[in-house]
Design an enzyme around this catalytic site. Structure first.
Site, PDB file in Angstrom:
ATOM      1  N   ARG A  62      22.021  61.509  43.368  1.00 42.29           N
ATOM      2  CA  ARG A  62      23.187  61.435  42.485  1.00 42.29           C
ATOM      3  C   ARG A  62      22.794  61.508  41.013  1.00 42.29           C
ATOM      4  O   ARG A  62      23.578  61.944  40.178  1.00 42.29           O
ATOM      5  CB  ARG A  62      24.021  60.192  42.808  1.00 42.29           C
ATOM      6  CG  ARG A  62      24.763  60.342  44.145  1.00 42.29           C
ATOM      7  CD  ARG A  62      25.459  59.075  44.596  1.00 42.29           C
ATOM      8  NE  ARG A  62      24.553  58.001  44.915  1.00 42.29           N
ATOM      9  CZ  ARG A  62      23.980  57.811  46.104  1.00 42.29           C
ATOM     10  NH1 ARG A  62      24.230  58.628  47.085  1.00 42.29           N
ATOM     11  NH2 ARG A  62      23.158  56.812  46.298  1.00 42.29           N
ATOM     12  N   GLU A  99      12.361  47.576  49.588  1.00 45.23           N
ATOM     13  CA  GLU A  99      12.522  46.367  50.408  1.00 45.23           C
ATOM     14  C   GLU A  99      11.728  46.465  51.698  1.00 45.23           C
ATOM     15  O   GLU A  99      11.219  45.493  52.208  1.00 45.23           O
ATOM     16  CB  GLU A  99      13.990  46.194  50.811  1.00 45.23           C
ATOM     17  CG  GLU A  99      14.929  45.807  49.733  1.00 45.23           C
ATOM     18  CD  GLU A  99      16.345  45.719  50.282  1.00 45.23           C
ATOM     19  OE1 GLU A  99      16.537  45.188  51.390  1.00 45.23           O
ATOM     20  OE2 GLU A  99      17.249  46.200  49.591  1.00 45.23           O
TER      21      GLU A  99
END
Length: 179
Positions: A62, A99
């Site tokens: 994006r 993560e």
């Protein structure tokens, strides 16, 4: 309704995506609304018209959409920062933590000349792992990172603070609590 709340209303929230407990902030609805998209781009570039900005670097994917529009508005070049293995020419790579592990991103080695003034663009800043790695990558190539700009900040996750701690000016158009 003021312009900021109008922009905020153009962002769709999807609960439990990509996993339970996450509220995904989807800007595709903002991108599909011509007025909101134009206003978002105008606000992202607002501090820099007339400034010498050599390049705008966008983070996949994006950030490519927003970064291309920002580069156009600033009459600057555009540099894609992509996941490893997606660029066809000689690249420079940086690893960064996620993560769930480590990932790598890269840009073309000849995309930035030392001393060029660059603005980094992406749709959202959360933990800042990707954005801080992108800043490190740009600086490794000799860029002066003028600012990092995002449509959305998730301040509870601390990414914008991490960038500011690196000496980067951060501009966001809206924030959402939580993650």
């Amino acid at each position: 309704m003021d312009e900021r709340s109008d922009l905020r209303a153009a962002v769709r929230t999807i609960p439990d995506y990509p996993r339970p407990g996450i509220l995904f902030r989807d800007i595709t609805t903002l991108l599909g609304d011509a007025r909101a998209f134009r206003r978002a781009v105008d606000e992202l570039v607002q501090p820099w018209p007339g400034s010498k900005i050599d390049k705008v670097a966008g983070i996949e994917a994006r950030g490519f959409i927003l970064g291309g529009a920002v580069a156009h508005q600033l009459a600057s070049g555009f540099v894609p920062i992509r996941k490893k293995g997606k660029l066809p020419h000689e690249t420079v790579t940086i690893a960064y933590s996620l993560e769930y592990g480590i990932d790598e991103m890269e840009m073309h080695r000849d995309a930035i000349a030392p001393g060029e003034r660059v603005i980094l663009v992406d749709d959202l800043i959360a933990t800042g792992g990707t954005a801080t790695a992108a800043v490190e990558l740009l600086r490794k190539m000799g860029a002066e990172v003028v600012a990092a700009v995002f449509v959305i900040d998730l301040p509870d996750l601390g990414g914008a603070r991490r960038l500011r701690d690196m000496g980067v000016t951060v501009r966001t158009l809206m924030s959402f609590e939580g993650h």
